[in-house]
Scaffold this motif. Sequence first.
Motif, PDB file in Angstrom:
ATOM      1  N   HIS A  52     -65.768  78.625 -44.368  1.00  0.00           N
ATOM      2  CA  HIS A  52     -66.793  78.295 -42.985  1.00  0.00           C
ATOM      3  C   HIS A  52     -67.355  77.007 -42.932  1.00  0.00           C
ATOM      4  O   HIS A  52     -67.948  76.607 -42.023  1.00  0.00           O
ATOM      5  CB  HIS A  52     -67.582  79.644 -42.191  1.00  0.00           C
ATOM      6  CG  HIS A  52     -66.747  80.160 -41.231  1.00  0.00           C
ATOM      7  ND1 HIS A  52     -65.803  80.926 -41.179  1.00  0.00           N
ATOM      8  CD2 HIS A  52     -67.016  81.574 -42.580  1.00  0.00           C
ATOM      9  CE1 HIS A  52     -65.185  82.331 -40.704  1.00  0.00           C
ATOM     10  NE2 HIS A  52     -65.881  82.946 -41.586  1.00  0.00           N
TER      11      HIS A  52
ATOM     12  N   ARG B  70     -62.063  97.295 -40.771  1.00  0.00           N
ATOM     13  CA  ARG B  70     -62.338  96.165 -40.015  1.00  0.00           C
ATOM     14  C   ARG B  70     -62.530  97.197 -38.582  1.00  0.00           C
ATOM     15  O   ARG B  70     -63.458  96.686 -37.897  1.00  0.00           O
ATOM     16  CB  ARG B  70     -61.670  95.447 -40.101  1.00  0.00           C
ATOM     17  CG  ARG B  70     -61.373  94.363 -41.341  1.00  0.00           C
ATOM     18  CD  ARG B  70     -62.426  93.554 -40.966  1.00  0.00           C
ATOM     19  NE  ARG B  70     -62.311  92.548 -39.927  1.00  0.00           N
ATOM     20  CZ  ARG B  70     -63.312  91.219 -39.910  1.00  0.00           C
ATOM     21  NH1 ARG B  70     -63.655  91.344 -41.341  1.00  0.00           N
ATOM     22  NH2 ARG B  70     -63.635  90.937 -39.151  1.00  0.00           N
TER      23      ARG B  70
ATOM     24  N   ASP C 209     -61.232  89.960 -44.188  1.00  0.00           N
ATOM     25  CA  ASP C 209     -60.268  90.167 -43.527  1.00  0.00           C
ATOM     26  C   ASP C 209     -58.815  90.367 -43.605  1.00  0.00           C
ATOM     27  O   ASP C 209     -57.501  90.181 -43.234  1.00  0.00           O
ATOM     28  CB  ASP C 209     -60.243  88.809 -42.250  1.00  0.00           C
ATOM     29  CG  ASP C 209     -59.938  87.509 -42.992  1.00  0.00           C
ATOM     30  OD1 ASP C 209     -59.277  87.584 -44.158  1.00  0.00           O
ATOM     31  OD2 ASP C 209     -60.766  86.398 -42.783  1.00  0.00           O
TER      32      ASP C 209
ATOM     33  N   HIS D   8     -70.520  92.459 -43.448  1.00  0.00           N
ATOM     34  CA  HIS D   8     -69.337  91.777 -43.945  1.00  0.00           C
ATOM     35  C   HIS D   8     -68.452  93.130 -44.503  1.00  0.00           C
ATOM     36  O   HIS D   8     -68.284  93.465 -45.165  1.00  0.00           O
ATOM     37  CB  HIS D   8     -69.845  90.523 -44.954  1.00  0.00           C
ATOM     38  CG  HIS D   8     -68.621  90.064 -45.398  1.00  0.00           C
ATOM     39  ND1 HIS D   8     -67.402  89.225 -44.703  1.00  0.00           N
ATOM     40  CD2 HIS D   8     -67.546  90.149 -46.347  1.00  0.00           C
ATOM     41  CE1 HIS D   8     -66.452  89.071 -45.752  1.00  0.00           C
ATOM     42  NE2 HIS D   8     -66.754  89.039 -46.493  1.00  0.00           N
TER      43      HIS D   8
END
Length: 183
Positions: free
Chosen positions: A95, A128, A161, A158
């Motif tokens: 990021h 998730r 992913d 967090h």
Amino acid sequence: MLKSLFFSFVVPVISLTAATPAPQEETKVIEVTAPAAAEEVTEIQQTFSILKPDAIENNIIGEISEYYESAGLHVVASKMTKLTPEQAKAFYAEHKDKPFFPKLIEYITSGPVIVQVLEGEDAVAVNRLVMGATDPAKASPGTIRFDFGTDITHNAVHGSDSVKSAEREIAFFFKPSEIFSRQ
Ligand code: IDP
Ligand code: MG
């Protein structure tokens, strides 16, 4: 399997939530799980989780852990730490060019966090689903971020992913000898 896990996890949580959703919102939650459920993947995986500084500050370590455990995820490694700016920048390197990066680094280094390895069937995807969308305002009812997130920066947790991200993130914080697989 994923669908049945999510049924057993989300629906009871929804029924206990103060902001009890209308029946059509339960349907919306279940629809999110449908594509993954269709694949019928039942691989045992490990994923990486952080209880972020707002979660520690709000004293909800135990409450968040219940979401993981109710979804069939086992905590197989866990420790409290405080990220240095250097660690945070390396961890969130993907990021680094995003406009929110400085704010993210400031936030994630603002207090202690708990880093964990979660293990279970389809652990990456299940986590998730349990977490909910990045922005708590867009997260489905019954998810951690819907229930405990404040805004898109301060979103409580967090979660990796992908399996590849999970491997990198787990290795970032844990030695193999610190992970106690239930398998
Ligand atoms: P994720 O945590 O749901 O995987 P990412 O896109 O990987 O979401 O973003 C990492 C973290 O950066 C988020 O959890 C959140 O704390 C922060 N973040 C993401 N997007 C934004 C944004 O648009 N504004 C502010 N913070 C953001
Ligand atoms: Mg992410």
